[in-house]
Design a protein around this motif. Structure first.
Motif, PDB file in Angstrom:
ATOM      1  N   ILE A 159       0.838  -1.207   0.000  1.00  0.00           N
ATOM      2  CA  ILE A 159       0.000   0.000   0.000  1.00  0.00           C
ATOM      3  C   ILE A 159       0.873   1.257   0.000  1.00  0.00           C
ATOM      4  CG2 ILE A 159      -1.661   1.325   1.354  1.00  0.00           C
ATOM      5  CD1 ILE A 159      -2.789  -1.366   2.345  1.00  0.00           C
ATOM      6  N   ILE A 160       1.871   1.292   0.877  1.00  0.00           N
ATOM      7  CA  ILE A 160       2.726   2.483   0.977  1.00  0.00           C
ATOM      8  C   ILE A 160       3.538   2.666  -0.299  1.00  0.00           C
ATOM      9  CG2 ILE A 160       4.657   3.509   2.246  1.00  0.00           C
ATOM     10  CD1 ILE A 160       3.620   1.981   4.707  1.00  0.00           C
ATOM     11  N   ALA A 161       4.073   1.568  -0.848  1.00  0.00           N
ATOM     12  CA  ALA A 161       4.847   1.670  -2.081  1.00  0.00           C
ATOM     13  C   ALA A 161       3.985   2.188  -3.224  1.00  0.00           C
ATOM     14  CB  ALA A 161       5.439   0.308  -2.441  1.00  0.00           C
ATOM     15  N   SER A 162       2.738   1.758  -3.297  1.00  0.00           N
ATOM     16  CA  SER A 162       1.837   2.239  -4.357  1.00  0.00           C
ATOM     17  C   SER A 162       1.576   3.731  -4.227  1.00  0.00           C
ATOM     18  CB  SER A 162       0.518   1.461  -4.303  1.00  0.00           C
ATOM     19  OG  SER A 162       0.730   0.082  -4.482  1.00  0.00           O
ATOM     20  N   VAL A 163       1.363   4.197  -3.001  1.00  0.00           N
ATOM     21  CA  VAL A 163       1.107   5.627  -2.785  1.00  0.00           C
ATOM     22  C   VAL A 163       2.338   6.460  -3.138  1.00  0.00           C
ATOM     23  CG1 VAL A 163       0.579   7.381  -1.057  1.00  0.00           C
ATOM     24  CG2 VAL A 163      -0.655   5.196  -1.045  1.00  0.00           C
ATOM     25  N   LEU A 164       3.503   6.054  -2.632  1.00  0.00           N
ATOM     26  CA  LEU A 164       4.728   6.803  -2.905  1.00  0.00           C
ATOM     27  C   LEU A 164       5.063   6.802  -4.388  1.00  0.00           C
ATOM     28  CD1 LEU A 164       7.029   5.734   0.077  1.00  0.00           C
ATOM     29  CD2 LEU A 164       5.738   7.862  -0.197  1.00  0.00           C
ATOM     30  N   LEU A 165       4.859   5.659  -5.047  1.00  0.00           N
ATOM     31  CA  LEU A 165       5.154   5.576  -6.473  1.00  0.00           C
ATOM     32  C   LEU A 165       4.204   6.452  -7.282  1.00  0.00           C
ATOM     33  CD1 LEU A 165       6.797   4.308  -8.740  1.00  0.00           C
ATOM     34  CD2 LEU A 165       5.197   2.387  -8.741  1.00  0.00           C
ATOM     35  N   SER A 166       2.933   6.496  -6.899  1.00  0.00           N
ATOM     36  CA  SER A 166       1.973   7.350  -7.608  1.00  0.00           C
ATOM     37  C   SER A 166       2.367   8.812  -7.497  1.00  0.00           C
ATOM     38  CB  SER A 166       0.573   7.120  -7.051  1.00  0.00           C
ATOM     39  OG  SER A 166       0.164   5.782  -7.212  1.00  0.00           O
ATOM     40  N   ILE A 168       4.901  13.645 -10.024  1.00  0.00           N
ATOM     41  CA  ILE A 168       5.867  14.744  -9.985  1.00  0.00           C
ATOM     42  C   ILE A 168       6.854  14.643 -11.133  1.00  0.00           C
ATOM     43  CG2 ILE A 168       7.731  15.762  -8.605  1.00  0.00           C
ATOM     44  CD1 ILE A 168       6.197  14.895  -6.109  1.00  0.00           C
ATOM     45  N   ASP A 169       7.270  13.418 -11.456  1.00  0.00           N
ATOM     46  CA  ASP A 169       8.250  13.229 -12.518  1.00  0.00           C
ATOM     47  C   ASP A 169       7.649  13.428 -13.903  1.00  0.00           C
ATOM     48  OD1 ASP A 169      10.964  12.318 -13.319  1.00  0.00           O
ATOM     49  OD2 ASP A 169       9.858  10.653 -14.203  1.00  0.00           O
ATOM     50  N   LEU A 170       6.417  13.013 -14.105  1.00  0.00           N
ATOM     51  CA  LEU A 170       5.798  13.036 -15.428  1.00  0.00           C
ATOM     52  C   LEU A 170       5.256  14.403 -15.801  1.00  0.00           C
ATOM     53  CD1 LEU A 170       4.721  11.574 -17.961  1.00  0.00           C
ATOM     54  CD2 LEU A 170       2.718  10.902 -16.609  1.00  0.00           C
ATOM     55  N   TRP A 171       4.724  15.127 -14.843  1.00  0.00           N
ATOM     56  CA  TRP A 171       3.988  16.355 -15.173  1.00  0.00           C
ATOM     57  C   TRP A 171       4.820  17.365 -15.963  1.00  0.00           C
ATOM     58  CZ3 TRP A 171      -0.970  17.298 -15.377  1.00  0.00           C
ATOM     59  CH2 TRP A 171      -1.405  18.633 -15.477  1.00  0.00           C
ATOM     60  N   PRO A 172       6.069  17.685 -15.587  1.00  0.00           N
ATOM     61  CA  PRO A 172       6.816  18.705 -16.347  1.00  0.00           C
ATOM     62  C   PRO A 172       7.213  18.260 -17.748  1.00  0.00           C
ATOM     63  CG  PRO A 172       7.750  18.364 -14.146  1.00  0.00           C
ATOM     64  CD  PRO A 172       6.825  17.228 -14.413  1.00  0.00           C
ATOM     65  N   CYS A 211       5.941   5.182 -17.781  1.00  0.00           N
ATOM     66  CA  CYS A 211       5.679   4.891 -16.367  1.00  0.00           C
ATOM     67  C   CYS A 211       6.339   3.582 -15.935  1.00  0.00           C
ATOM     68  CB  CYS A 211       4.180   4.843 -16.111  1.00  0.00           C
ATOM     69  SG  CYS A 211       3.357   6.454 -16.228  1.00  0.00           S
ATOM     70  N   LEU A 212       6.268   2.563 -16.782  1.00  0.00           N
ATOM     71  CA  LEU A 212       6.899   1.290 -16.446  1.00  0.00           C
ATOM     72  C   LEU A 212       8.414   1.426 -16.348  1.00  0.00           C
ATOM     73  CD1 LEU A 212       4.854  -1.214 -18.654  1.00  0.00           C
ATOM     74  CD2 LEU A 212       4.720  -0.906 -16.178  1.00  0.00           C
ATOM     75  N   LEU A 213       9.005   2.206 -17.256  1.00  0.00           N
ATOM     76  CA  LEU A 213      10.453   2.353 -17.248  1.00  0.00           C
ATOM     77  C   LEU A 213      10.948   3.241 -16.107  1.00  0.00           C
ATOM     78  CD1 LEU A 213      11.186   2.763 -21.072  1.00  0.00           C
ATOM     79  CD2 LEU A 213      11.519   0.734 -19.646  1.00  0.00           C
ATOM     80  N   ARG A 214      10.103   4.087 -15.581  1.00  0.00           N
ATOM     81  CA  ARG A 214      10.526   4.980 -14.506  1.00  0.00           C
ATOM     82  C   ARG A 214      10.363   4.355 -13.124  1.00  0.00           C
ATOM     83  NH1 ARG A 214      13.947   7.882 -14.372  1.00  0.00           N
ATOM     84  NH2 ARG A 214      13.087   9.466 -12.980  1.00  0.00           N
ATOM     85  N   ILE A 215       9.642   3.235 -13.023  1.00  0.00           N
ATOM     86  CA  ILE A 215       9.402   2.622 -11.716  1.00  0.00           C
ATOM     87  C   ILE A 215      10.697   2.270 -10.985  1.00  0.00           C
ATOM     88  CG2 ILE A 215       8.494   0.543 -10.598  1.00  0.00           C
ATOM     89  CD1 ILE A 215       6.099   0.701 -12.464  1.00  0.00           C
ATOM     90  N   PRO A 216      11.673   1.586 -11.620  1.00  0.00           N
ATOM     91  CA  PRO A 216      12.888   1.247 -10.856  1.00  0.00           C
ATOM     92  C   PRO A 216      13.630   2.463 -10.335  1.00  0.00           C
ATOM     93  CG  PRO A 216      12.754  -0.050 -12.874  1.00  0.00           C
ATOM     94  CD  PRO A 216      11.699   1.004 -12.972  1.00  0.00           C
ATOM     95  N   GLY A 217      13.804   3.480 -11.174  1.00  0.00           N
ATOM     96  CA  GLY A 217      14.565   4.643 -10.752  1.00  0.00           C
ATOM     97  C   GLY A 217      13.899   5.458  -9.671  1.00  0.00           C
ATOM     98  N   LEU A 218      12.570   5.493  -9.663  1.00  0.00           N
ATOM     99  CA  LEU A 218      11.853   6.270  -8.659  1.00  0.00           C
ATOM    100  C   LEU A 218      11.663   5.497  -7.363  1.00  0.00           C
ATOM    101  CD1 LEU A 218       9.088   7.903 -10.899  1.00  0.00           C
ATOM    102  CD2 LEU A 218      11.148   8.997 -10.009  1.00  0.00           C
ATOM    103  N   MET A 219      11.458   4.192  -7.460  1.00  0.00           N
ATOM    104  CA  MET A 219      11.093   3.418  -6.282  1.00  0.00           C
ATOM    105  C   MET A 219      12.286   2.893  -5.512  1.00  0.00           C
ATOM    106  SD  MET A 219       8.319   2.824  -4.798  1.00  0.00           S
ATOM    107  CE  MET A 219       8.442   2.364  -3.077  1.00  0.00           C
ATOM    108  N   ALA A 220      13.376   2.572  -6.202  1.00  0.00           N
ATOM    109  CA  ALA A 220      14.523   1.948  -5.525  1.00  0.00           C
ATOM    110  C   ALA A 220      15.066   2.778  -4.363  1.00  0.00           C
ATOM    111  CB  ALA A 220      15.632   1.661  -6.547  1.00  0.00           C
TER     112      ALA A 220
END
Length: 386
Positions: free
Chosen positions: A39-46, A51-55, A76-85
């Motif tokens: 749950i927490i990982a989903s919220v933080l990733l969203s 923030i990363d996609l909007w600009p 979005c799929l490609l950005r998951i590792p870099g944002l979540m790790a």
């Protein structure tokens, strides 16, 4: 009337504690940890993806001539590792913290304590959580992250893909090599090729003694030297006439004191480099670059195996010590502050290690070792409390 002492056979046998790593309690708590972690990982990733996609929304939806929906999904799929790790250790801490608060409020912790299970005897779920998340963090950060940015560059999706495009030469850069000062444009390759090269060589007294200029320079792996094609050479000193020797139909070889692999990855952040590249660059510091960022990155990747587990242990033992049977806002905030402090300290250690202020091994190992020390002391204090 006389009383005879009871015989040893009449004494009630004392139950011995036995470790049950996959018992009912362990399974119940571990499932709760994993549920809160998801749950927490989903919220933080969203939040991080937003923030990363909007600009860069326009650059993403218009990339490569594909449909906007397809580009958004791929990005979005490609950005998951870099944002979540980078958030995995703190996410683990939050998952344990929230779970332990819920168990305290429901009275489950009091029930477990009355059954004779101390915090030290209840570590199996936390340890198992660390064994699951730790290697997962290493794979996500060290393997999937670099692979994702490589695919992103191939797809030309997003600002990073455009900024790190290896198909274009760099602007003119200045490099302080071990043999002199270099001004050039880099065609990344690999192998890297230097264009519009100017190589300034100095004597031990830092007096300019030679300048080599060439439109193109290529590295020869066999000799370890650079071939300057159609060069011009200036030689002299402050007390002799300048001599300029153009060699339009010849080649000269020079040791420029720069590592070719580093030129191929010039401008790419260390978190985007695969592990084998990091290992090579960590051994060649001084050949045009500082190895501290690469050594620090390796140290943190290796620390990723244990850091989520230590953060989970820290959350558990602090919760057991500060909010054992009732939850107050003040005590819950203290536990959270410890976790955020450990997370922030880790980020500070990254900066200090990459700038060479502290050794890479200390930058990567400080937070895990300090966290483990706090865990051990808190457990000892809890077990020996009156």
């Amino acid at each position: 009337m006389t009383f005879s002492p009871a015989s040893p056979a009449a004494e009630t046998p004392r139950k011995r504690f036995r470790l049950a790593p996959f018992g009912l309690y362990t399974r119940f708590i571990l499932v709760a940890y994993l549920r809160n972690f998801a749950i927490i990982a989903s919220v933080l990733l969203s939040v991080a993806l937003t923030i990363d996609l909007w600009p860069q929304m326009d650059a993403v939806v218009n990339a490569g001539g594909h449909s906007p929906a397809r580009n958004l999904l791929v990005f979005c799929l490609l950005r998951i590792p870099g944002l979540m790790a980078p958030l995995m250790p703190f996410t683990t801490f939050l998952a344990v913290w929230l779970t332990e608060m819920a168990h305290t409020r429901s009275g489950e912790r009091l029930f477990v304590a009355n059954a004779g299970r101390s915090p030290l005897k209840s570590l199996c779920p936390v340890v198992l959580l660390g064994l699951l998340v730790g290697p997962g963090t290493f794979v996500l950060d060290g393997c999937l992250g670099p692979a994702a940015i490589t695919e992103q560059m191939r797809e030309h999706i997003g600002r990073d893909a455009q900024r790190l495009d290896r198909n274009q030469s760099s602007d003119t850069v200045w490099i302080e090599g071990s043999k002199g000062l270099i001004s050039t444009r880099i065609a990344y390759g690999p192998p890297a090729v230097l264009h519009d090269l100017s190589f300034y060589r100095f004597d031990p007294n830092f007096q300019l003694v030679e300048i080599d200029m060439a439109p193109t320079a290529r590295y020869d792996r066999a000799s370890g030297l650079w071939h300057l094609i159609k060069p011009s050479t200036w030689s002299g000193d402050a007390f002799s006439p300048t001599q300029v020797t153009p060699l339009p139909d010849a080649e000269i070889t020079r040791d420029l004191g720069i590592f070719p692999l580093w030129l191929s990855v010039y401008g790419i952040e260390v978190q985007y480099l695969p592990i084998h590249t990091l290992r090579i660059l960590a051994r060649h510091g001084g050949e045009g670059y500082d190895a501290a960022p690469y050594k620090t990155r390796l140290a943190f990747l290796y620390a990723a195996f244990v850091l989520p587990g230590i953060m989970a242990l820290l959350a558990y033992v602090l919760s057991a010590a500060l909010i054992p049977y009732t939850v107050t806002a003040n005590r819950a905030a203290k536990v959270l502050a410890w976790g955020y402090g450990a997370h922030a300290t880790g980020r500070v250690c990254v900066l200090l290690g990459q700038t060479g202020v502290i050794p890479a091994w200390l930058a990567g190992g400080f937070v895990p070792c300090a966290g483990l020390a706090v865990v051990a002391y808190t457990l000892w204090k809890t077990e020996h409390a009156d």
